[in-house]
Structure formats: structure tokens, C-alpha cells
Design an enzyme around this catalytic site. Structure first.
Site, PDB file in Angstrom:
ATOM      1  N   LYS A 173       0.822  -1.210   0.000  1.00 49.02           N
ATOM      2  CA  LYS A 173       0.000   0.000   0.000  1.00 49.02           C
ATOM      3  C   LYS A 173       0.860   1.267   0.000  1.00 49.02           C
ATOM      4  O   LYS A 173       0.422   2.312  -0.468  1.00 49.02           O
ATOM      5  CB  LYS A 173      -0.922   0.025   1.216  1.00 49.02           C
ATOM      6  CG  LYS A 173      -1.793  -1.208   1.418  1.00 49.02           C
ATOM      7  CD  LYS A 173      -2.902  -1.302   0.387  1.00 49.02           C
ATOM      8  CE  LYS A 173      -4.049  -2.219   0.791  1.00 49.02           C
ATOM      9  NZ  LYS A 173      -3.717  -3.645   0.889  1.00 49.02           N
TER      10      LYS A 173
HETATM   11  C1  PLP Z   1      -4.394  -4.783   0.455  1.00 49.21           C
HETATM   12  C2  PLP Z   1      -3.613  -6.026   0.381  1.00 49.21           C
HETATM   13  C3  PLP Z   1      -3.912  -7.023  -0.559  1.00 49.21           C
HETATM   14  C4  PLP Z   1      -5.091  -6.917  -1.501  1.00 49.21           C
HETATM   15  O1  PLP Z   1      -4.929  -5.898  -2.449  1.00 49.21           O
HETATM   16  P1  PLP Z   1      -6.199  -5.312  -3.234  1.00 49.21           P
HETATM   17  O2  PLP Z   1      -5.689  -4.185  -4.027  1.00 49.21           O
HETATM   18  O3  PLP Z   1      -7.167  -4.880  -2.169  1.00 49.21           O
HETATM   19  O4  PLP Z   1      -6.760  -6.423  -4.058  1.00 49.21           O
HETATM   20  C5  PLP Z   1      -3.077  -8.130  -0.615  1.00 49.21           C
HETATM   21  N1  PLP Z   1      -2.034  -8.270   0.235  1.00 49.21           N
HETATM   22  C6  PLP Z   1      -1.738  -7.340   1.153  1.00 49.21           C
HETATM   23  C7  PLP Z   1      -0.594  -7.576   2.066  1.00 49.21           C
HETATM   24  C8  PLP Z   1      -2.500  -6.190   1.259  1.00 49.21           C
HETATM   25  O5  PLP Z   1      -2.188  -5.270   2.178  1.00 49.21           O
END
Ligand code: PLP
Length: 499
Positions: free
Chosen positions: A115
């Protein structure tokens, strides 16, 4: 370049407005009108570093930002001091069940999850957008999180002038390290609150607040506007396109692919469908991608949808070892459906209304087969996740987190089923140290009660380093202990903003 809404194709807004607003007023999501073809630019991009690639890609979508503004955003975000490297998105090769896979490590940023790749730049994109469109107003960022978005958004927006951020997370639905990260968040404009409910409850309530005209008016009287740091915001998705290009070009530079038209597969552990949608957008921009492989945990609503064309959230919700993927309503699927069904906004409105009222919708045959041509999908239980962490470690000496392991497992099944031997990139989305107990337990080790002793044991055992950001948490003071029922989120927001 202008943006339209998935629920009203006649709306046209600039990039700055799409980013400042977060979501369209009728509840639709903003999407670009067209996708620029980047194929002829690949040879030039191959010679650039990450930041230069980022500038080139942002520029084609942010046509109302000046080159200087884009440069400022990129340099502030992808600072080697923050990511520990010139390249924030590194590739590491592993083999799994005899197949070579390229792990795209997206978690070297300040909060140890992918993120950060978007949330380190979003506040800069947003404050510039406010200056263009909403001079003098304060942006109130409401976030629903399944764990990682919350911390990454708090860190990105911490002490950013002209912004205030409130994060909602499911009580008992996040990992101990994620909880610690959020409760200890520093900054004078931040607030976090546990919700008695799951991620979908948080997301539904937050979306409702965004589109409530009465609340919007009360906010306006105080010179504030709402915005979003969830992947419903275009400013979250756009930076994620960059690393798929960058990974591809790095593979080319390293000789792993031989020409700039050789295709790759991309495997993504998926929750809200944001990260994999960014890969789809890269493909739409003519990055040579063969299959997009969508990996889910036991909350396998997307696996079923991709394989059957029927989306249904009427099913049990599981709390798993990969909490950031514990989602039954994947918001960004709406964008994919819009692009694939010929940009038919009335159909999207119908499907989303059906989802709201009956918990399910079924797409037409043509949409279904177009999706199956682009995507493959699979899912993985908690037991299989643990087994995969262990298998990968034993076979390659590589430690992956629980979310990434879901993708590795689904990738292995894809290889076995299809005999495809296309070069394959797996999005590695979090540091294993964010999910210490699950990861250490997967290696058949006894976990100490204390989370920090657990990560120390994991580090000793595997000879890998604990990220500094995790070590630093140990001595931080918990600042927040708010709790709310799911139906009182609105009241919490009003009180927090003194409305
Ligand atoms: C948010 C997240 C996901 C999923 O990603 P999306 O964009 O919501 O599909 C997968 N792995 C981790 C570690 C995340 O923080």
C-alpha cells in the site's frame, strides 16, 4: 485526459477533481476516458530508473498537473531514504515446485506493505489537486481498512497540511502487528477507530457517508470536503500501474525476457481488486501481459465470479491468516466490468443495485467470456497458505508473508493445470514480519506469546532482517482506543469533526 464515472458515462472531470473527490457523487468510480498506448515508449522506459518511469506514466494520465508538480510528487514519494533502495519495487527470483517465479517485492516502504507504493504519493497528488480545485479547503480522508491500507494511509497523510484522516478497521480482524501500527500512529491530524463488524461493514458505511448529501453540506459549511484513500480513489490506482511496467522492464534488462514484446503473466493476491486492476490497466496500455491471475484466500468470491460470471456475497465470511484479503465486496471489480461490458453505465448501475438489494448479480455471457480470456483465478485455504510458506522456504530459502503465499500457491496450480511456461511475476505484497505468528507457525516452530519475541525468533531462524519500522513499534505508546458499532460510524465521524 478526462475521467468519467462508471455509473454515469456523461460525467467528465479532470484528474485533479477525480483525485480530490475520490468517488463520483452518484456512487460511481472514476475511470480514464482512454488508455494511452505505451508500447513505442518501452525501449526508452527500459533505460530509466523507477522515478523517471513513474514520471513518464503519471504524465499521460495527469494532464492537468504540470511536469514540475509531477516531479515533486514522485521525488517526495519514492525517496530512497523511505524505501531503502533506489528501486522501491525489487524483483527476487525463486523456484516453487520446480517453476521459476519472479517475486515483485512491493513492501520495502515505511509500513512494510505494498500500500505504501501508492499511499506515499497520494497525499502529494491530493494536496496539489486541492490547490487546483478546492483552494483553502480541508480534505477529510475517511478510510476503511482490512489492515494495511489504514497504516499506510495514516503514515502517508501524517501531518500533511490541509488534511485530516480517520481510519476504521474491523475489531478482531487485523493482525497484532497491524493493530499496534495503527494504535501507535503519530501525527496531529490522525484518528483510528475499531468497528464491531468486518471490513465490508466498514467499507459500506464509509461509502455511504461519502455520498450522503446532508453530511456533505454540513462539511461544506465548515470549509471541508471528503476524500478517499481507498483504492476507489483514482490516485491510489494510478501509482500501482507504474510498478508493473517497471517490473517488466527490469525483467527485460536482466535478460529474463528476451524482447519488448515477450509476454509475462502477473499473479496478484487479491482483496478489493485494486492491485490486479492496475495490472489490467498496464495491459490496456499495451504492456505485454498474457494472463492476469487472481488469487484469493478462503473468501473466494472472486474465484467463483471469474469462473462462473455470478458474483455473490451471500456466503460465510472467514477471518483468515491473510486478513488484508478478507473481503466479500471487491469495489474495484466495478471498474473492470465497466471497461469490459462496453462502458454500459446503466448495466453497472443495475448490477451494483442487485448486489445491494439481493447480495448477488450475474453478468451476461459476453462479459463473462471476455473476463475468462483475460483472467485466471484460484483460491487457497489457511492450511495451504502455511504449507506454501514452508515449501517456498525449503525450496528457495525465501520467506514470504501469508498474502504472498496465497498467490504463490495459486500460481503453482495454474502452472500445473495449464502447462503454461510464460515468465511470471508474483506480486509480493507484505513483509513476512507483519504476520510474524502465522509465518513462524508455518515453519513448524512454536511461537512465543509476545509478538516482538516472535519476530526475533523468525529472524534468528531464517537469517532475514526485521524491518526497522517493525522494531521501532516496540517502544511506541498506544494513542488510540476508540470503538464504534457499525451503525454508529456516522456519529463517530460527525463528533470527530465537531459537526
Ligand atoms: C491490500 C492487500 C492485498 C489486496 O490488495 P487489493 O488491491 O485490495 O486487491 C493483498 N495483500 C496485502 C498484504 C495487502 O495489504
Amino acid at each position: 485526459m478526462l475521467y468519467k464515472s462508471t455509473r454515469n458515462s456523461s460525467i467528465r472531470v479532470s484528474a485533479a477533481q477525480a483525485i480530490a473527490q475520490g468517488i463520483s457523487e452518484e456512487g460511481g468510480l472514476f475511470v480514464p476516458e482512454t488508455f494511452p498506448n505505451m508500447q513505442n515508449l518501452l525501449p526508452d522506459l527500459a533505460k530509466m530508473n523507477y522515478r523517471e518511469r513513474a514520471k513518464a506514466i503519471l504524465k499521460v494520465f495527469l494532464t492537468d498537473y504540470s511536469d514540475e508538480e509531477i516531479e515533486e510528487c514522485v521525488y517526495a514519494a519514492y525517496d530512497p531514504v523511505k524505501f531503502g533502495n533506489e528501486t522501491p519495487a525489487k524483483l527476487e527470483d525463486i523456484t516453487y515446485k520446480g517453476h521459476k517465479c519472479h517475486m515483485l517485492e512491493l513492501w520495502h516502504g515505511p509500513t512494510c506493505a505494498f500500500k505504501d507504493m501508492a499511499l506515499q504519493i497520494l497525499p502529494h497528488l491530493l494536496t496539489k489537486a486541492l490547490r487546483k480545485k478546492y483552494e483553502g479547503k480541508t480534505a477529510v480522508i475517511l478510510v476503511a481498512t482490512s489492515g494495511d491500507t489504514g497504516k499506510a494511509a495514516l503514515e502517508g497523510f501524517r501531518n500533511v497540511a490541509g488534511t485530516k484522516i480517520i481510519v476504521f478497521y474491523p475489531d478482531n480482524g487485523v493482525s497484532p502487528m497491524q493493530l499496534k501500527q495503527m494504535k501507535t500512529q503519530e501525527g496531529n491530524n490522525v484518528c483510528v477507530c475499531a468497528v464491531k463488524g468486518n471490513f465490508d461493514d466498514c467499507q459500506t458505511q464509509v461509502k455511504k457517508i461519502f455520498t450522503d448529501p446532508e453530511i456533505k453540506n454540513r462539511l461544506a459549511e465548515k470549509n471541508m470536503i471528503f476524500s478517499s484513500a481507498n483504492s476507489i480513489n483514482w490516485g491510489r490506482l494510478l501509482p500501482q500501474i507504474i510498478y508493473y511496467f517497471s517490473a517488466y522492464l527490469d525483467l527485460y534488462n536482466s535478460g529474463a525476457i528476451k524482447s519488448l514484446d515477450e509476454k509475462i503473466n502477473v499473479v496478484v493476491p487479491t482483496g478489493n481488486f485494486g492491485n490486479i486492476l492496475a495490472a489490467y490497466y498496464a495491459k490496456r496500455m499495451n504492456l505485454p501481459i498474457n494472463k492476469l491471475i487472481c488469487a484469493s484466500n478462503a473468501n473466494n468470491v472472486l474465484t467463483d465470479f471469474i469462473n462462473t460470471g455470478c458474483y455473490t456475497k451471500n456466503r460465510d465470511f472467514y477471518t483468515t491468516v491473510s486478513p488484508s484479503m478478507d473481503i466479500l465486496v471487491s469495489s474495484n471489480l466495478e471498474r473492470l466490468l465497466y471497461h469490459i461490458n462496453g462502458e454500459d453505465d446503466s448495466l453497472i448501475k443495475q448490477w451494483m443495485q442487485d448486489l445491494n438489494t439481493t447480495g448477488t448479480y450475474t453478468v451476461d455471457e459476453k462479459t463473462k467470456s471476455s473476463i475468462l480470456e483475460l483472467f485466471d483465478a484460484g483460491c487457497c485455504s489457511d492450511e495451504e497458505t502455511a504449507e506454501t510458506i514452508k515449501d517456498v522456504y525449503n525450496e528457495s530459502g525465501y520467506l514470504c508473508d501469508t498474502h504472498t503465499a496465497v498467490a504463490v500457491k495459486v500460481c503453482g496450480e495454474y502452472f500445473a493445470r495449464t502447462k503454461d511456461n510464460t515468465a511470471t511475476v508474483i506480486a509480493s505484497t507484505a513483509s513476512p514480519y507483519k504476520f510474524g505468528k502465522s509465518v513462524l507457525g508455518s515453519l513448524d516452530e512454536v511461537c512465543p506469546e509476545d509478538e516482538f519475541e516472535t519476530v526475533e525468533k523468525l529472524s534468528r531462524l531464517t537469517g532475514t532482517d526485521i524491518p526497522q519500522a517493525i522494531l521501532d513499534l516496540r517502544n511506541k505508546i498506544e494513542r488510540f482506543d476508540n470503538k464504534s458499532d457499525k451503525d454508529t460510524i456516522v456519529d463517530f465521524v460527525l463528533k470527530e469533526l465537531s459537526l
